[in-house]
Design an enzyme around this catalytic site. Structure first.
Site, PDB file in Angstrom:
ATOM      1  N   SER A 202       4.817 -29.655 -10.080  1.00 53.06           N
ATOM      2  CA  SER A 202       6.214 -29.923  -9.745  1.00 53.06           C
ATOM      3  C   SER A 202       6.311 -30.269  -8.271  1.00 53.06           C
ATOM      4  CB  SER A 202       7.084 -28.702 -10.055  1.00 53.06           C
ATOM      5  OG  SER A 202       6.745 -27.626  -9.181  1.00 53.06           O
ATOM      6  N   LYS A 203       7.536 -30.544  -7.827  1.00 53.01           N
ATOM      7  CA  LYS A 203       7.747 -30.975  -6.443  1.00 53.01           C
ATOM      8  C   LYS A 203       7.298 -29.929  -5.426  1.00 53.01           C
ATOM      9  CE  LYS A 203      11.506 -34.188  -7.389  1.00 53.01           C
ATOM     10  NZ  LYS A 203      12.953 -34.466  -7.240  1.00 53.01           N
ATOM     11  N   ARG A 204       7.269 -28.667  -5.833  1.00 54.27           N
ATOM     12  CA  ARG A 204       6.861 -27.642  -4.862  1.00 54.27           C
ATOM     13  C   ARG A 204       5.376 -27.771  -4.502  1.00 54.27           C
ATOM     14  NH1 ARG A 204       7.086 -24.835  -9.585  1.00 54.27           N
ATOM     15  NH2 ARG A 204       5.249 -23.656 -10.213  1.00 54.27           N
ATOM     16  N   HIS A 205       4.613 -28.503  -5.333  1.00 56.78           N
ATOM     17  CA  HIS A 205       3.201 -28.728  -5.041  1.00 56.78           C
ATOM     18  C   HIS A 205       3.006 -29.954  -4.143  1.00 56.78           C
ATOM     19  CE1 HIS A 205       2.878 -26.496  -8.984  1.00 56.78           C
ATOM     20  NE2 HIS A 205       2.176 -25.745  -8.153  1.00 56.78           N
ATOM     21  N   GLY A 206       4.092 -30.619  -3.776  1.00 56.22           N
ATOM     22  CA  GLY A 206       3.973 -31.854  -2.996  1.00 56.22           C
ATOM     23  C   GLY A 206       4.487 -33.024  -3.813  1.00 56.22           C
TER      24      GLY A 206
END
Length: 425
Positions: A202-206
Site C-alpha cells: 500500500s501507499k505506506r510502503h512508498g
C-alpha cells in the site's frame, strides 16, 4: 467457440495502474505472447462516479511505458451496459434469477461448485456458503459479476489470469457461465504482492503507482524484469531476462502459491544492472524525455553531436543507478550554470589561471595533451598533481568527485574548460 489462447487485462479506472495491476497485466501479456494468443484490454468503468478518463489514460500510458501492447480494445464496459442487462433479463425469464426490491438477484443452485485452478489446483466451494447475489441493482446498474462473465463469454476468453483475492468471486462466476450456457474459462489466480513488512502493499510502503517509478528514473525493462519475479520463477537462479527470453520461459506452472514481497532495494539493483547494459539507442530513448524536462536536451545530440553525446553517456553510465543520476550529472557537461559544493583552495587559484592559459594555447586539445599540460604545470610550480587536479575538478564541475579529470576536460571542451578555470575564485 474459443479458438486458441485469449486472455484479458481488465483494470478499473478508479486509480492509476498500481504495482499489483501491472504484474497481472504482465503475466497476461507473457502468457498471450508465449502461446501466440490474443491479449484484450477491457476497461471496467461501470463505477461511473469513481472512474475517469484521466485514470483510463494513465493506465494506458503505464502499459505503453512497460511495453505491454494489447491486440484488441480497449473496450469500455460503460458502453456495453445493454449487454449485461439483456443477460440478466434472460436469467430472470429462465427462472434462474428473481426480482427483489427492484433489483435482479441470481438464484444460487444447490450442490458444490468445483473448479481446477491452474495455480492452486482443485477448489471446491459449497453452494450453501454463497448467498443469492445481485445482477442488476434497483437503478438498473449491472454488478461486477454479470458484467465480467458476459464480457468473458462474448470476448471468448480462454484463460482468466488475475490476483488470488478474486478466488472468492470465481464460484459465483462459474455458476453464471453455466446458467448462460457457456463453458467457464481456465482460471489462474496469482499470489498477492506484499510490502517488506509482509502486509498488503500500500501507499505506506512508498510508491505503488507504476508511473511514479518512471518519475524516479527507473527504466521500464528493469521494472518489468523485477515485476515478473514477484510470484513467478523460471525454475533456475537466473534473474536477468530480455523480453523474448521472458516470453519463452514464462508458464503458469512457474507461478507461486505464496505471496510475493516487494523489495525496493532489489528493484534498485535491477535498474542499475539494466542501465549498465542497455544499448546506447535504448538508453538515449529513455533519457531524452528526462533531459527535455531538465532543459538539457539538444536535437544535435542525435545528429552533429551524436558522438560527443555517446561519449558523455558512456562516461556517466558507471556512476548512474537511475535516469535521474544521468540528468543530474549531465548538467555539468551540457549546461553552464554550476553549483559549487565546496570552495577552491585559494593557493591553487593562480595555478588554475596559468592552466587555463596553457590549455587555451594547445593546438591539439585531447585527453592526452590536457593531462600532460596539467602534470607539467604541477611539476613546474611544485604542487602535487592530485592537488591541482582536485582544484581543477571543483572549477570545472562544482564538485569534489567526478569521472576522470581528463575525461571531464575532454567532454567539457577546450573553450568552456578555459572559461571555467578562469572563473575560479
Amino acid at each position: 467457440m474459443t479458438t486458441g489462447v485469449r486472455v484479458r487485462f481488465a483494470p478499473s479506472p478508479t486509480g492509476y495502474l498500481h504495482v499489483g495491476g501491472a504484474r497481472t497485466a504482465l503475466f497476461n501479456w507473457l502468457f498471450a505472447r508465449k502461446n501466440k494468443g490474443v491479449l484484450i484490454l477491457r476497461v471496467e468503468d461501470t463505477d461511473v462516479e469513481r472512474s475517469s478518463a484521466e485514470m483510463t489514460q494513465g493506465i494506458l500510458d503505464a502499459m505503453t511505458w512497460l511495453g505491454l501492447d494489447w491486440d484488441e480494445g480497449p473496450f469500455h464496459q460503460s458502453q456495453r451496459i445493454d449487454l449485461y442487462k439483456s443477460a440478466a433479463n434472460r436469467l430472470l425469464e429462465a427462472g434462474l434469477a428473481y426480482h427483489e426490491g427492484g433489483a435482479i438477484r441470481f438464484r444460487v443452485p444447490e450442490g458444490p461448485v468445483q473448479f481446477k485452478d491452474a495455480v492452486y489446483g482443485d477448489i471446491t466451494i459449497e453452494s450453501d456458503t454463497i448467498e443469492d447475489f445481485v445482477l442488476l441493482r434497483s437503478g438498473g446498474q449491472p454488478t461486477y459479476h454479470i458484467s465480467v462473465v458476459v464480457d468473458d463469454i462474448e470476448m471468448r476468453i480462454s484463460h482468466v489470469i488475475r490476483r488470488a483475492d478474486h478466488i472468492s468471486n470465481t464460484p459465483k462466476q462459474i455458476l453464471l457461465y453455466q446458467a448462460l450456457g457457456a463453458p467457464p474459462p481456465i482460471f489462474a489466480h496469482v499470489p498477492l504482492i506484499l510490502g517488506p513488512d509482509k502486509t498488503r502493499l500500500s501507499k505506506r510502503h512508498g510508491a505503488t503507482s507504476v508511473m511514479s517509478y518512471q518519475e524516479q528514473g527507473i527504466v521500464p525493462e528493469a521494472f518489468r524484469n523485477f515485476l515478473v519475479l514477484l510470484g513467478w520463477s523460471p525454475g533456475t537462479d537466473r534473474e536477468i531476462f530480455e523480453s523474448e527470453e521472458l516470453i519463452a520461459a514464462f508458464s503458469l506452472e512457474g507461478v507461486s502459491k505464496t505471496n510475493a514481497v516487494f523489495n525496493p532495494d532489489k528493484l534498485a539493483w535491477f535498474n542499475a544492472q539494466y542501465i549498465a547494459k542497455l544499448p546506447y539507442e535504448r538508453l538515449t530513448c529513455h533519457l531524452k524525455p528526462e533531459l527535455l524536462k531538465g532543459g538539457l536536451w539538444r536535437d544535435t545530440f542525435e545528429s552533429t553531436e551524436s558522438e560527443w553525446f555517446r561519449q558523455l553517456l558512456e562516461l556517466l553510465r558507471p556512476r548512474s543507478k537511475t535516469l535521474l543520476d544521468f540528468v543530474r550529472q549531465a548538467r555539468i557537461y551540457i549546461g553552464n550554470d554550476l553549483n559549487y559544493d565546496v570552495a577552491i583552495d585559494a593557493s591553487m587559484i593562480p595555478h588554475l589561471q596559468t592552466l587555463a592559459n596553457r590549455l587555451e594555447a594547445l593546438p591539439d586539445y585531447t585527453l592526452a595533451t590536457t593531462e600532460v599540460t596539467l602534470r607539467e604545470l604541477a611539476a613546474e610550480v611544485g604542487v602535487k598533481p592530485g592537488a591541482l587536479m582536485g582544484a581543477a575538478r571543483v572549477a570545472l564541475t562544482g564538485q569534489t568527485a567526478s569521472p576522470g579529470m581528463f575525461d571531464v576536460m575532454a567532454l567539457v571542451g577546450q573553450k568552456r574548460t578555459v572559461e571555467r578555470l578562469r572563473r575560479a575564485q
